[in-house]
Design a protein around this motif. Structure first.
Motif, mmCIF file in Angstrom:
data_model
loop_
_atom_site.group_PDB
_atom_site.id
_atom_site.type_symbol
_atom_site.label_atom_id
_atom_site.label_comp_id
_atom_site.label_asym_id
_atom_site.label_seq_id
_atom_site.Cartn_x
_atom_site.Cartn_y
_atom_site.Cartn_z
ATOM 1 N N ARG A 118 0.813 -1.227 0.000
ATOM 2 C CA ARG A 118 0.000 0.000 0.000
ATOM 3 C C ARG A 118 0.839 1.267 0.000
ATOM 4 N NH1 ARG A 118 -5.164 -0.546 2.162
ATOM 5 N NH2 ARG A 118 -5.392 1.633 1.546
ATOM 6 N N VAL A 119 1.830 1.331 0.893
ATOM 7 C CA VAL A 119 2.645 2.549 1.047
ATOM 8 C C VAL A 119 4.115 2.168 1.227
ATOM 9 C CG1 VAL A 119 0.798 3.973 2.076
ATOM 10 C CG2 VAL A 119 2.264 2.584 3.569
ATOM 11 N N PRO A 120 5.019 3.116 0.920
ATOM 12 C CA PRO A 120 6.435 2.833 1.189
ATOM 13 C C PRO A 120 6.688 2.686 2.688
ATOM 14 C CG PRO A 120 6.169 4.947 0.042
ATOM 15 C CD PRO A 120 4.803 4.424 0.321
ATOM 16 N N ILE A 121 7.533 1.737 3.051
ATOM 17 C CA ILE A 121 7.927 1.548 4.450
ATOM 18 C C ILE A 121 9.420 1.803 4.570
ATOM 19 C CG2 ILE A 121 7.981 -0.019 6.430
ATOM 20 C CD1 ILE A 121 5.839 -1.702 5.126
ATOM 21 N N ALA A 122 9.799 2.663 5.517
ATOM 22 C CA ALA A 122 11.215 2.916 5.804
ATOM 23 C C ALA A 122 11.520 2.402 7.202
ATOM 24 C CB ALA A 122 11.513 4.410 5.723
ATOM 25 N N ALA A 123 12.634 1.707 7.352
ATOM 26 C CA ALA A 123 13.038 1.227 8.675
ATOM 27 C C ALA A 123 13.730 2.358 9.423
ATOM 28 C CB ALA A 123 13.973 0.038 8.539
ATOM 29 N N LEU A 124 13.375 2.511 10.699
ATOM 30 C CA LEU A 124 13.939 3.591 11.517
ATOM 31 C C LEU A 124 14.334 2.980 12.862
ATOM 32 C CD1 LEU A 124 14.320 6.593 11.051
ATOM 33 C CD2 LEU A 124 12.104 7.009 12.059
ATOM 34 N N THR A 125 15.634 2.776 13.055
ATOM 35 C CA THR A 125 16.047 1.968 14.200
ATOM 36 C C THR A 125 17.223 2.568 14.963
ATOM 37 O OG1 THR A 125 16.838 -0.243 14.850
ATOM 38 C CG2 THR A 125 17.568 0.553 12.722
ATOM 39 N N ASN A 126 17.235 2.348 16.245
ATOM 40 C CA ASN A 126 18.415 2.696 17.041
ATOM 41 C C ASN A 126 19.399 1.528 17.071
ATOM 42 O OD1 ASN A 126 17.350 5.158 17.601
ATOM 43 N ND2 ASN A 126 16.897 4.763 19.764
ATOM 44 N N GLY A 127 18.970 0.378 16.599
ATOM 45 C CA GLY A 127 19.791 -0.829 16.645
ATOM 46 C C GLY A 127 20.594 -1.017 15.369
#
Ligand SMILES: [Mg+2]
Length: 231
Positions: A118-127
């Motif tokens: 459906r939509v773009p997904i971006a990973a956003l992580t402190n790890g």
């Protein structure tokens, strides 16, 4: 407002992180027993953790960079035990491989596929998860880690950087994560909408803002978002 993209936390949102880290630390210890027995003897798992904590306190510049922390810790442990410091790199590689051997929560793959369609997904992580190694890279348009960005969540700049890269205003982006402060409050301060993954059915902490969505897992959230996402 319609959600045009998702930024997604990784650790404890897609897989449990502490069992993964604990297993990686044990594997690293077993490796050291073979290759650097003096280090293994002086620094069993708990002592290695304690050493890392001590070293990090002395070096706030790497507080957001877990790989740099582990490299420094290994070098320090090897050196002070009289073992070959060059073993730090292969030891770190072994740890990294183990750290990326994760057990996805049930339903995560199907939910990722459903959302990414459906939509773009971006990973956003402190790890330091490596999406390609884990085998889910294809569901993400990009990944921003605290390590590369230079500061960690909940700093607003990491959320804004993701929105800029997505080419969207913060209000058009939904951030999804398990941590009330790092994920929900951080996203809210940056102007993003937020979803709290509340797997343990906890009460929302008495923070000044509420998440826009609360779901037990990504699967449930994907269902709830059916009519909220851009067509
Ligand atoms: Mg998390």
């Amino acid at each position: 407002m319609t959600i045009r993209a998702i930024t997604l936390d990784l650790d404890d949102t897609l897989w449990p992180i502490w069992p993964t880290i604990a297993r990686a630390e044990r594997a690293l210890h077993d490796w050291l027993v073979e290759r650097a027995p003096r280090t293994a003897e002086r620094f069993p798992v708990a002592a290695m953790r304690a050493l890392r904590e001590t070293l990090v306190v002395e070096r706030p510049a790497i507080s957001h960079d877990f790989i740099a922390q582990r490299r420094l810790t290994l070098e320090s442990a090897l050196q002070s035990s009289g073992d070959d410091v060059a073993l730090a790199e292969p030891a770190l590689e072994l740890f990294t491989e183990q750290r990326n051997t994760v057990d996805l929560y049930p339903g995560v793959l199907a939910a990722l596929e459903r959302l990414a369609a459906r939509v773009p997904i971006a990973a956003l992580t402190n790890g330091t998860a490596d999406l390609a190694r884990i085998g889910i890279r294809q569901h993400f348009v990009f990944q921003i880690g605290a390590r590369d960005h230079g500061v960690a969540k909940p700093d607003v700049s990491i959320f804004l950087s993701a929105c800029e890269r997505l080419g969207l205003a913060p209000g058009q982006v939904l951030h999804v994560g398990d941590d009330p402060e790092l994920d929900v409050l951080g996203a809210h301060r940056a102007g993003l909408r937020s979803a709290w993954i509340n797997r343990e059915a906890l009460a929302w902490p008495s923070h000044p803002v509420d998440p826009d969505f609360i779901a037990r897992d990504l699967d449930e959230l994907a269902l709830r978002l059916e009519h909220e996402l851009a067509p």
